[in-house]
Scaffold this motif. Sequence first.
Motif, PDB file in Angstrom:
ATOM      1  N   PRO A 139       5.563   4.094   0.438  1.00 22.24           N
ATOM      2  CA  PRO A 139       5.274   5.313  -0.320  1.00 22.24           C
ATOM      3  C   PRO A 139       6.160   5.531  -1.539  1.00 22.24           C
ATOM      4  N   TRP A 183       4.810   4.562  -5.005  1.00 21.28           N
ATOM      5  CA  TRP A 183       3.584   5.187  -5.503  1.00 21.28           C
ATOM      6  C   TRP A 183       3.827   6.618  -5.973  1.00 21.28           C
ATOM      7  N   SER A 215      -6.407   4.421  -3.882  1.00 20.81           N
ATOM      8  CA  SER A 215      -6.109   5.528  -2.975  1.00 20.81           C
ATOM      9  C   SER A 215      -5.914   6.830  -3.754  1.00 20.81           C
ATOM     10  N   SER A 237      -4.910  -0.663  -5.698  1.00 23.65           N
ATOM     11  CA  SER A 237      -5.070   0.512  -4.855  1.00 23.65           C
ATOM     12  C   SER A 237      -5.911   1.553  -5.582  1.00 23.65           C
ATOM     13  N   SER A 279       0.822  -1.214   0.000  1.00 22.21           N
ATOM     14  CA  SER A 279       0.000   0.000   0.000  1.00 22.21           C
ATOM     15  C   SER A 279       0.859   1.268   0.000  1.00 22.21           C
ATOM     16  N   PRO A 280       0.273   2.380  -0.465  1.00 25.89           N
ATOM     17  CA  PRO A 280       1.002   3.651  -0.425  1.00 25.89           C
ATOM     18  C   PRO A 280       1.450   4.038   0.983  1.00 25.89           C
ATOM     19  N   LYS A 281       0.686   3.668   1.982  1.00 29.83           N
ATOM     20  CA  LYS A 281       1.065   3.989   3.365  1.00 29.83           C
ATOM     21  C   LYS A 281       2.290   3.172   3.788  1.00 29.83           C
ATOM     22  N   ALA A 282       2.326   1.885   3.424  1.00 27.20           N
ATOM     23  CA  ALA A 282       3.427   1.004   3.826  1.00 27.20           C
ATOM     24  C   ALA A 282       4.670   1.189   2.968  1.00 27.20           C
TER      25      ALA A 282
END
Length: 135
Positions: free
Chosen positions: A71, A74, A98, A96, A66-69
């Motif tokens: 970055p 992305w 997001s 994703s 994920s973009p949070k995990a």
Amino acid sequence: AHHIQRNSKTVTGLRRHVHWIVAGAEVGNVPGDMRAALRRGDFFEELRALAKEGFLADAVLFDPFSPKANPEAWTSELFSLAAALLRPEGRLVTYSVSRVAKDSAAAAGLVVEKRELPPDLRKRSALLAMKRRSG
């Protein structure tokens, strides 16, 4: 099969040590003649190498954490590198949906659409991105 444990050490190192597959490019413009390659290494460097080789893809499955995990996976820079490998009618797909995925793909010059997925896939939706049509 490769199993990646999701912990801070692994996620931090993902940019430099990834396994990914590039598939779906016709070889010699022969319909149905496809190739796939498993490449291991830095995603940024491998995409640049494929571009230098003149590789063009019909599809790119973009599936990092994920973009949070993760970055750094992305960024608009990475989406631009992937977009450069797409044939004019090619597609980039990611699970994703997001804001950062949408914005980075759009900043790379891709047209972005959110698509609903069949329930069997256990994901509600995906992002479909394609090159802008000229004209």
